[in-house]
Design an enzyme around this catalytic site. Structure first.
Site, mmCIF file in Angstrom:
data_model
loop_
_atom_site.group_PDB
_atom_site.id
_atom_site.type_symbol
_atom_site.label_atom_id
_atom_site.label_comp_id
_atom_site.label_asym_id
_atom_site.label_seq_id
_atom_site.Cartn_x
_atom_site.Cartn_y
_atom_site.Cartn_z
ATOM 1 N N MET A 81 5.885 -8.349 4.548
ATOM 2 C CA MET A 81 5.759 -7.497 5.721
ATOM 3 C C MET A 81 4.601 -7.969 6.597
ATOM 4 O O MET A 81 4.113 -7.234 7.439
ATOM 5 C CB MET A 81 5.555 -6.034 5.315
ATOM 6 C CG MET A 81 6.809 -5.426 4.741
ATOM 7 S SD MET A 81 6.941 -3.634 4.934
ATOM 8 C CE MET A 81 5.523 -3.083 4.034
ATOM 9 N N GLU A 86 -4.135 -14.162 0.352
ATOM 10 C CA GLU A 86 -4.004 -15.208 -0.646
ATOM 11 C C GLU A 86 -2.890 -14.927 -1.652
ATOM 12 O O GLU A 86 -2.316 -15.846 -2.231
ATOM 13 C CB GLU A 86 -5.344 -15.406 -1.369
ATOM 14 C CG GLU A 86 -5.356 -16.512 -2.405
ATOM 15 C CD GLU A 86 -5.052 -17.890 -1.833
ATOM 16 O OE1 GLU A 86 -4.561 -18.752 -2.591
ATOM 17 O OE2 GLU A 86 -5.296 -18.113 -0.633
ATOM 18 N N HIS A 88 0.053 -13.714 -0.891
ATOM 19 C CA HIS A 88 1.244 -14.277 -0.244
ATOM 20 C C HIS A 88 1.191 -15.804 -0.254
ATOM 21 O O HIS A 88 2.209 -16.470 -0.482
ATOM 22 C CB HIS A 88 1.334 -13.795 1.211
ATOM 23 C CG HIS A 88 1.453 -12.314 1.370
ATOM 24 N ND1 HIS A 88 0.390 -11.530 1.747
ATOM 25 C CD2 HIS A 88 2.495 -11.475 1.205
ATOM 26 C CE1 HIS A 88 0.774 -10.266 1.824
ATOM 27 N NE2 HIS A 88 2.051 -10.202 1.492
ATOM 28 N N GLN A 115 11.395 1.838 4.864
ATOM 29 C CA GLN A 115 10.544 2.020 3.695
ATOM 30 C C GLN A 115 9.375 2.962 3.914
ATOM 31 O O GLN A 115 8.601 3.214 3.001
ATOM 32 C CB GLN A 115 10.001 0.668 3.236
ATOM 33 C CG GLN A 115 11.058 -0.218 2.626
ATOM 34 C CD GLN A 115 10.533 -1.593 2.309
ATOM 35 O OE1 GLN A 115 11.055 -2.584 2.794
ATOM 36 N NE2 GLN A 115 9.501 -1.669 1.493
ATOM 37 N N GLY A 202 6.416 -10.893 -6.006
ATOM 38 C CA GLY A 202 5.225 -10.734 -6.825
ATOM 39 C C GLY A 202 5.376 -9.730 -7.942
ATOM 40 O O GLY A 202 5.968 -8.664 -7.774
ATOM 41 N N VAL A 231 -2.013 -11.860 -8.178
ATOM 42 C CA VAL A 231 -3.262 -12.527 -7.812
ATOM 43 C C VAL A 231 -4.341 -11.462 -7.662
ATOM 44 O O VAL A 231 -4.118 -10.423 -7.042
ATOM 45 C CB VAL A 231 -3.105 -13.324 -6.502
ATOM 46 C CG1 VAL A 231 -4.426 -13.973 -6.105
ATOM 47 C CG2 VAL A 231 -2.021 -14.386 -6.657
ATOM 48 N N SER A 240 -4.043 -6.793 -2.167
ATOM 49 C CA SER A 240 -3.123 -5.933 -1.438
ATOM 50 C C SER A 240 -3.578 -5.838 0.004
ATOM 51 O O SER A 240 -4.778 -5.869 0.289
ATOM 52 C CB SER A 240 -3.089 -4.527 -2.053
ATOM 53 O OG SER A 240 -2.414 -3.618 -1.202
#
Length: 386
Positions: A81, A86, A88, A115, A202, A231, A240
């Protein structure tokens, strides 16, 4: 484009973060470490890109995407999105390495309105397309597909949607009704539009990943789903896009999520080591008494613990170890407000019974700190040899 279909529902070894219009919770679980020892894959919050880093091609329409076909190798897709970090970038690098030099990596950037339960949350979600292009290019993406809402949903919101079923009503689904239906609907559409051989997601969004795998398997999508480990930042907090909303004190409290997971993991490892010793040690109460008589109280206690070690302690002990950390955080200022702590079966996200002694599990947690809601999880295996 001619693709080489992957194996639906296949799960290669890696398991880093978000989906296209999927939960704004990117990132994933490397081999966990203790709260005091940052994971080996710990990284800064924001992906750094050199000024000279190549930018990925920007594609806005389905027609432009269809014309952007790979020359020889497979097409790999990373759905996000936006607001790339990092976590991603790790997904993109993994996709690049898997697709190889002859393959193609496409990153989708789409903030999916289906969503979001509240319009305010949708409006607040960060849009950083220019920076996203740089991050994607530096990580090895060939193109970024960033369509408008009208391009993805021509004529308005779709009347036909993908239902997440019973699994989509548990945990995150119970706290965010309809969220997973919206997520699967946009994932299905983007899989059709991008036509990938491989798609990377992820492990941080473990329930989301499990639902995508289930949809691909149940509906025969010709794509291989690859999970990539979470990560984490150097202090253990899972990466996040929401971390940016935490102030210094809130972030300190939020670290309880990863500490709780690591405490549970360490408790299970210690318990399994004890069980392993119980299989090889002839521990008896007579031996313990003899040691005690010799003044070796610690050895006596250890021998007695080995003698009494029982595999059925596992799930209950794991939950208890995590809850101790979370209960302490609930008394902090600002407090951690727990939504759930759940030890679940990865296949359907139902709770693991206390008498389960073998098999895989996921320990998942969700909580609010201030106005920010965070999720995290860690994979566990009961009955593993320590």
């Amino acid at each position: 484009m001619t693709t080489t279909p992957g194996k639906p529902g296949a799960t290669p070894v890696p398991e880093a973060t978000a989906v296209p219009g999927t939960a704004p919770e990117p990132g994933a679980d490397p081999v966990p470490t203790t709260p005091d020892t940052p994971p080996a894959t710990a990284v800064p919050t924001t992906a750094r890109t050199p000024a000279s880093a190549p930018s990925a091609a920007l594609l806005r329409t389905a027609a432009e995407l269809a014309a952007f076909a790979p020359l020889k190798g497979p097409r790999a897709v990373v759905m996000t999105m936006g607001a790339l970090h990092e976590g991603h970038a790790t997904l993109i690098r993994t996709a690049r390495a898997t697709a190889g030099p002859d393959g193609q990596v496409v990153v989708t950037v789409f903030v999916n309105p289906l969503q979001f339960g509240e319009a305010a949350d949708l409006e607040r979600y960060p849009r950083t397309l220019e920076a996203d292009l740089a991050v994607a290019g530096a990580a090895g993406a060939d193109a970024v597909f960033a369509p408008s809402v009208d391009e993805v949903y021509p004529g308005g919101e779709p009347q036909v949607r993908v239902s997440a079923g019973p699994m989509g009503e548990r945990l995150e689904g119970a706290f965010r009704p309809g969220h997973f239906d919206g997520m699967l609907t946009v994932v299905a559409k983007l899989l059709h539009l991008t036509r990938p051989d491989l798609a990377f997601y992820g492990q941080k969004d473990a329930q989301q990943l499990a639902l995508i795998r289930r949809m691909v398997r149940d509906l025969n999508f010709p794509v291989e789903i690859v999970g990539v480990p979470t990560v984490r930042e150097p202090d253990g907090l899972a990466l996040s896009s929401r971390n940016r909303f935490l102030d210094i004190e809130e972030r300190r409290t939020a670290l309880a999520l990863s500490r709780a997971l690591f405490a549970a993991r360490d408790r299970l490892a210690a318990q399994q080591a004890l069980h392993a010793r119980a299989q090889t040690t002839a521990a008896t109460t007579g031996r313990a008494a003899a040691l005690t008589a010799l003044g070796e109280a610690r050895a006596a206690a250890d021998t007695q613990a080995v003698a009494l070690a029982r595999p059925v302690d596992g799930p209950a002990a794991v939950r208890a170890a995590a809850r101790l950390v979370l209960d302490d955080a609930a008394a902090e200022q600002p407090p951690l407000v727990l939504d759930y702590l759940a030890l679940v079966d990865p296949s359907d996200f139902t709770e693991i019974p206390d008498d389960r002694t073998t098999g895989d599990a996921i320990l998942a947690v969700a909580a609010k700190v201030g106005a920010t809601r965070l999720i995290d999880n860690i994979p566990l295996t009961f009955g593993a040899t320590p």
